[in-house]
Write an enzyme that holds these catalytic residues in place. Structure first.
Site, PDB file in Angstrom:
ATOM      1  N   GLN A  92      40.948  31.807  35.939  1.00  0.00           N
ATOM      2  CA  GLN A  92      40.891  33.036  35.144  1.00  0.00           C
ATOM      3  C   GLN A  92      42.221  33.333  34.455  1.00  0.00           C
ATOM      4  O   GLN A  92      42.263  34.067  33.477  1.00  0.00           O
ATOM      5  CB  GLN A  92      40.414  34.220  36.010  1.00  0.00           C
ATOM      6  N   GLY A  93      43.312  32.772  34.958  1.00  0.00           N
ATOM      7  CA  GLY A  93      44.577  32.901  34.254  1.00  0.00           C
ATOM      8  C   GLY A  93      45.485  34.008  34.761  1.00  0.00           C
ATOM      9  O   GLY A  93      46.503  34.308  34.131  1.00  0.00           O
ATOM     10  N   SER A 108      37.211  41.415  40.433  1.00  0.00           N
ATOM     11  CA  SER A 108      37.966  41.774  39.223  1.00  0.00           C
ATOM     12  C   SER A 108      39.124  42.702  39.559  1.00  0.00           C
ATOM     13  O   SER A 108      39.373  43.691  38.868  1.00  0.00           O
ATOM     14  CB  SER A 108      37.049  42.472  38.187  1.00  0.00           C
ATOM     15  N   ARG A 109      39.830  42.376  40.620  1.00  0.00           N
ATOM     16  CA  ARG A 109      40.897  43.267  41.071  1.00  0.00           C
ATOM     17  C   ARG A 109      42.270  42.599  41.132  1.00  0.00           C
ATOM     18  O   ARG A 109      43.265  43.253  41.416  1.00  0.00           O
ATOM     19  CB  ARG A 109      40.556  43.797  42.478  1.00  0.00           C
ATOM     20  N   GLY A 120      40.243  45.600  35.452  1.00  0.00           N
ATOM     21  CA  GLY A 120      39.684  44.264  35.618  1.00  0.00           C
ATOM     22  C   GLY A 120      38.511  44.054  34.682  1.00  0.00           C
ATOM     23  O   GLY A 120      37.753  44.977  34.419  1.00  0.00           O
ATOM     24  N   GLU A 173      34.411  39.942  35.982  1.00  0.00           N
ATOM     25  CA  GLU A 173      32.979  39.737  36.260  1.00  0.00           C
ATOM     26  C   GLU A 173      32.105  40.258  35.139  1.00  0.00           C
ATOM     27  O   GLU A 173      30.991  39.772  34.914  1.00  0.00           O
ATOM     28  CB  GLU A 173      32.595  40.484  37.529  1.00  0.00           C
TER      29      GLU A 173
END
Lengths: 781, 282, 159
Positions: A489-490, A530-531, A735, A738
């Protein structure tokens, strides 16, 4: 943060690119340790059976075999939220594909040959394959001893002597009354089948049992500290005795969160006298044995005023958890508190039931129940709009959360939440909503447009935290230690950007070592939900501030100035307005030495952390509480083309809007969005597990489980990233990892109605299903 | 390792046939390997000997000519697809071959391999049937030529005897035949056929041939149909009636019989349109 | 056992292999060239793509014995031992990499394409990588990267 940013918000290229394009990146698949053994598994052929006997004697005798294990003698119960899983099947098998025997040998060929020498006698038991049937009083119980299992108290509520692993309730207002008074009502049912993450690198773990009750693990995982923690609780070893390395990871998407093959690798190593043991899932095992995304049956009821204001919402979510429900219970919980969509609803009643069946078990998957739930919710919104004779965008507009509203768990919606209206409007405008599509080139084709909204907050415990350490080098560079995982995801690149920005150094002088190692990298809960950018970003900001404080403290002494009067800029510390008196970082990062030789300070090492703030448990009866650190809102708009003769569907255009708060790195962010949309397309159009009537998995492989290829991408995609800042987010970011996947199927389902006048309620929307409905409709008229 | 077997590169067809005969049915010919090695890996086939026919230069050759073409058994599909001469003369066959697997697989997979694997869904088979191709076979008893319409006997079964090796496939003299191929997949990316159909139309002789795959235990060549009607609608119905009675699709993990029965006439009609409309097909 | 000789990335190699060993196993387990990955073992995913005599192939479905006398190129040879190639550079710039597991196979397929078709259309690029599955990127950036590499090479870039 005000002023021009040097790195945050810029499309900085990822640092790991070089390792990946040269083949130098080492994944767990690639690792080799001295004396390492290889593992093969014997899987259950039955969905539900008693293990009568297992004969491993011949297998043990094969030269090169070093360990043969069955569930007998491995009396451990595993689970983060619900401890219902064993390492190898014990007494009974609960799904076809469950691992029953594990063999570690000098070579994989020997291990596989030894598996052929194992004889197992089973006595088939009744099974339950449909979660709705599993709710019947006379249903076969997948876990008759459910009432004895440890689970996270106060958060999850299994129903003893049933197949219900968890029942999450949302009770806000008075649904029954509001529904009675509603001017318009709707009931509809929907279905999502189980699907698989299909990461390109299958699950792989290596474990070595070391002397002194220590364990060392290398694993393709999203959560080294959760692996450590669960290994600790399971095997009753101190945390510090367990060392977990996570090298490069070839995709996770949630499937590699929590505990996977590590315990099995460990017990095999223990049995093999401490030789390291590697287990690599074949692609077939990745589908058949390793966890999936739960299936979901939804029933949704909506009541509105004649003007289109939703006054009542009810949903019953019956999750097909499969044979084990560890993550499933949390998905059932999270999807419930998000289970009415991003709308303002005063009277809401949700029952979210996580139900055991005799199929491969579900786990976290990008979206964590939200794609599944919003398939039903966002389709139901279109159905309701149609019933009212309202435009679907206008109908949503009238109900999307705005300042002053509360969510269904009673959380007040604020400006800092972001702007779902702007998301929806952006995609509607971008796809030319309200204007019919251009006519298709072929007479056998029709086109349609659809929209869907989405939302999600990180679904995580109230105590979720992240820590970061920044060590500064002799040359003033900064090494960031953190154990969130960058599995594509980077986020590591984003964290470097943040560190460079905060420390006032060039980005080339920030580094993150790719492998996480729990011996050196500080704690992070898990890289899910997504945190990571949010919590890791905040931790890095705090760690950087700590470094600067240390630099200023020492420089203050050297310059005989108060640290508050000193500025850090361009890798130097100097009194405000006097840069020529500055001391460069390299003369401070290892302490400062005066001309006469006296030294002060020392190595500059900063630490920072972030813990979820203000979260509460949800009331077990009403679901009221504050579960969300932040919400991210979004929407998709889609234009499709359908071949009326073959059912083929093509996505002409898909526009996705997300309120990212702050786009920390546009290139990486767009990458996440496009990737998530295409993964969502897979769920929408092709992906599903197929079982026979005995619960045997039929399509465990890429021949018959189709995921999108380069030829399947939409003709055109567009990504709109809004930046309404998130208070508390690093640089205002939320985030978005997702979210791009969520509601992709919903938008397409809505577009199919526009194109065909047919309501689809079951995924995937494959060509056969589409043609079948087209023909049924034609026959009826 | 995939499995334990022996491997032999052969220096002649005779050597190959002799080795296969000695293996008494537990030998297999290795050309591209893209079907065979998968079956070995999955335990569906367990040959004790693999005979590699790619060592024979004669099998790697192909010759494309208006007077007739021959394709050696070891020619990789991409070599044919990318050959200008082949593309020009057999565009529908090239299209069918290009739908097999992935680009990487087509650098190994062969035409002979595709028909020897004898899947009912073999993508090259319908075209070879309507082109009236011939399969050249060599066994310990010598060579024989089998028309492709007699080659398939059942699901994944052919007339090949255990000692026999396919040397190549021959296509007859080129005439004014127009050809077309259609394949229904589940996804645009690489996929097996849910249904595949090939058609060939002779404008001068006024007949139509159709072959259908994935709707019966073997690919099916329909009896040649006279094209005498000016009424394309009626002709279409006439053809579809024959098609319906010639196939027996089943439901499997890929598609239901109903979907196959629904899509088959669509593909047939599209082929008819391509072949019979003035500017359609070649 | 069979004695085989072959070249890998320009280097001559010899090995003694059982008939049942695949090229993928030869590369990864014998030659420690782990850049080439196994994603499915049945030729469906493209993660094991290498160049055999310049042609992209699925190394999981080729026997080691079959490469006797042949030339193999893997991702480890792409940069020619020095600077990153134009393709590798373009992948980084275009954001065409996420988890990276499909990347070696993608680059090999792209290398094969640009060698045989120096000026491919976007459609030809898609066809060339259609046999390489990626679960992370959604392919758009990969197609873009290959287009960038094509343009640079046509302009006269080195490798």
């Amino acid at each position: 943060m005000t002023g021009d940013l040097s790195y945050v918000g810029k499309p900085i290229a990822r640092a790991d690119g070089v390792d990946k394009v040269t083949g130098a990146a080492q994944y767990t698949h690639d690792l080799c340790l001295t004396g390492m053994l290889h593992t093969a598994l014997v899987l259950s052929p039955h969905a539900s059976a008693r293990i009568v006997s297992i004969d491993i004697e011949h297998a043990k005798l094969l030269p090169g075999v070093r360990a043969v294990l069955t569930g007998k003698g491995l009396c451990y119960q595993l689970g983060l939220y619900m401890q219902d899983k064993c390492i190898l099947a014990r007494d009974v098998v609960r799904y076809q594909g469950e691992a029953v025997v594990a063999i570690a040998a000098d070579t994989l060929d020997i291990a596989k040959a030894a598996c052929q020498l194992v004889t197992i006698k089973y006595a088939e038991l009744p099974s339950v394959l449909d979660p709705r049937k599993a709710l019947n009083d006379d249903a076969h119980l997948v876990h008759p001893n459910l009432h004895t299992y440890d689970h996270m108290q106060g958060v999850f509520f299994p129903t003893p002597h049933s197949n219900v692993a968890h029942h999450q309730k949302i009770r806000k207002g008075d649904f029954n009354r509001a529904m009675e008074k509603a001017d318009a009502q709707l009931t509809a049912s929907f279905y999502n089948p189980p699907v698989q993450h299909a990461p390109m690198e299958t699950h792989a773990s290596i474990a070595q049992a070391l002397p002194g009750k220590r364990v060392e693990i290398w694993t393709s995982s999203q959560s080294p500290y959760t692996v450590r923690h669960l290994m600790s609780t399971c095997f009753e070893l101190p945390h510090a005795n367990i060392r977990v390395h996570v090298p490069y990871v070839g995709g996770g998407f949630g499937g590699k969160a929590g505990l996977g093959l590590e315990p099995l690798a460990y017990v095999l190593s223990r049995e093999a006298g401490g030789r390291p043991v590697k287990i690599v899932a074949t692609r077939e095992q990745e589908f058949n044995t390793l966890p999936s995304r739960q299936g979901l049956h939804s029933t949704i009821e909506i009541g509105t005023t004649s003007a289109g204001k939703i006054t009542a919402f009810k949903a019953t979510y019956v999750w097909d958890a499969g044979a084990y429900a560890d993550y499933g219970v949390n998905i059932g919980r999270a999807a419930a508190y998000a289970g009415a969509g991003p709308y303002s609803i005063d009277n809401c009643w949700i029952d979210s039931l996580v139900v055991y069946t005799n199929k491969v078990f579900g786990t976290a998957y990008r979206g964590f129940g939200h794609l599944e739930v919003l398939w039903g919710v966002e389709r139901a919104m279109d159905l309701m709009a149609r019933k009212l004779g309202m435009d679907p965008v206008a109908f949503r507009e009238g109900n999307l959360l705005k300042e002053g509203d509360t969510t269904i768990t009673g959380e007040p919606f604020t400006k800092g939440h972001g702007n779902p209206h702007q998301c929806l409007q952006s995609v509607a405008d971008a796809i030319g909503w309200g204007t019919p599509s251009d006519p298709p080139a072929e007479a056998s084709k029709v086109r349609g447009k659809g929209v869907a909204a989405l939302h999600k907050a990180p679904a995580m415990p109230t105590y979720t935290s992240c820590a970061a350490v920044i060590k500064m080098d002799e040359d003033g560079a900064a090494d960031i230690l953190i154990s969130g995982v960058d599995y594509g995801q980077g986020t590591y690149t984003v964290l470097r950007q943040i560190a460079a920005e905060e420390l006032r150094i060039p980005i080339e002088k920030t580094h993150i070592t790719w492998e996480c190692d729990t011996a050196f990298s500080p704690y992070d809960w898990q890289t899910v939900a997504s945190r990571f950018a949010y919590m890791g970003g905040n931790a890095v900001i705090e760690a950087a501030a700590d470094c600067l404080n240390q630099l200023r403290a020492v420089a203050g002494q050297a310059l005989d100035a108060s640290p508050e009067d000193l500025v850090c800029e361009n890798e130097m510390v100097f009194p405000k307005g006097e840069p020529d008196r500055g001391i460069p970082y390299p003369r401070l990062t290892m302490g400062y030495t005066f001309e006469n030789g006296n030294s002060i300070g020392g190595p500059v090492i900063g630490h920072g952390r972030f813990i979820a703030t203000g979260l509460t448990h949800l009331d077990p009866e009403t679901g009221q509480g504050l579960p969300a650190q932040y919400w991210t809102y979004g929407a998709h708009g889609v234009e499709i083309e359908v071949d009326l003769q073959t059912g083929e569907i093509e996505i002409l255009n898909i526009v996705s809007a997300l309120d990212a708060g702050k786009v920390l790195n546009p290139k990486l962010c767009i990458g996440q969005v496009v990737g998530g949309v295409i993964q969502g397309l897979g769920s929408a159009l092709w992906e599903e597990f197929v079982f026979d009537e005995n619960g045997r998995f039929l399509n465990a492989g890429f021949v018959d489980y189709k995921i999108p290829t380069a030829k399947d991408i939409p003709r055109h995609t567009q990504q709109i990233l809004l930046e309404n800042p998130q208070p508390g987010g690093p640089y205002g970011a939320r985030g978005i990892a997702e979210h791009p996947m969520i509601s992709v199927p919903s938008a397409i389902g809505n577009a199919l109605y526009d194109a065909l006048g047919i309501d689809f309620t079951t995924l995937p929307l494959n060509y056969e299903r589409i043609l079948t409905r087209i023909r049924e409709k034609a026959e009826r008229s | 390792m995939l499995a334990n077997f022996e491997y032999q590169r052969i220096r002649s067809m005779e050597e190959g046939c002799r080795l296969l005969a000695e293996a008494k049915g537990s030998g297999a010919v290795l050309a591209g390997g893209t079907d065979l090695l998968v079956e070995i890996r999955n335990g569906l086939k367990s040959p004790t000997l693999l005979v590699d026919c790619k060592s024979l230069d004669s099998l790697k050759a192909f010759h494309v000519d208006d007077s007739g073409s021959s394709i050696g058994a070891a020619v990789a599909l991409n070599r044919l697809i990318e050959n200008r001469s082949f593309q020009t003369r057999y565009p529908a066959l090239a299209k069918a071959m290009a739908s097999i697997g992935t680009y990487q697989l087509r650098n190994r997979a062969t035409l002979a391999g595709n028909i020897c694997n004898a899947s009912p869904a073999a993508d090259s088979a319908p075209m070879l049937l309507v082109l009236d191709a011939t399969v050249d076979i060599v066994g310990i008893g010598g060579p024989r030529a089998v028309p492709v319409r007699d080659f398939f006997t059942s699901v994944k079964k052919t007339v090949l005897k255990p000692d026999e090796i396919v040397a190549g496939v021959r296509l007859p003299e080129r005439t004014d035949l127009r050809t077309a191929f259609r394949k229904q997949q589940r996804i645009r990316g690489h996929d097996l056929a849910v249904v595949n159909v090939a058609g060939a139309y002779s404008p001068s002789a006024k007949w139509l041939r159709l072959a259908i795959g994935s709707c019966a235990p073997t690919p099916v060549l329909l009896d040649t149909i006279e094209v005498d009607s000016k009424d394309t609608g009626a002709f279409s119905q006439h053809v579809l009636k024959i098609v319906r009675s010639s196939v027996s699709p089943i439901s499997d993990v890929r598609a239901s019989a109903e979907y196959r029965r629904a899509v088959l006439p669509v593909l047939v009609e599209r082929i008819l349109h391509e072949l019979l409309s003035a500017e359609g097909g070649v | 056992m069979h004695e085989i000789q072959f070249t890998v990335n320009g280097q001559r190699e010899r090995a003694r292999v059982p008939a049942g060993m695949t090229l993928l196993e030869l590369l990864r387990d014998r030659l420690a060239l782990t850049g080439t990955k196994e994603g499915c073992g049945i030729g469906e995913c493209g993660a094991c793509t290498v160049l055999l005599d310049g042609n992209p192939v699925a190394s999981c479905l080729i026997l080691a014995v079959e490469v006797d006398g042949h030339r193999i190129e893997t991702i480890e040879g792409e940069s020619g031992g020095g600077e990153l190639s134009v393709l590798q550079q373009a992948f980084i710039e275009a954001g065409a990499i996420q988890c990276g597991f499909c990347t070696p196979g993608m680059i090999m397929s792209a290398r094969g394409l640009l060698s045989r078709t120096p000026n491919p259309s976007d459609e030809e690029i898609v066809e060339a990588i259609a046999g390489n599955l990626c679960r992370c990127t959604g392919y758009e950036a990969i197609v873009e990267a290959i287009g960038i590499a094509r343009d640079r090479l046509l302009e006269g870039g080195a490798r």
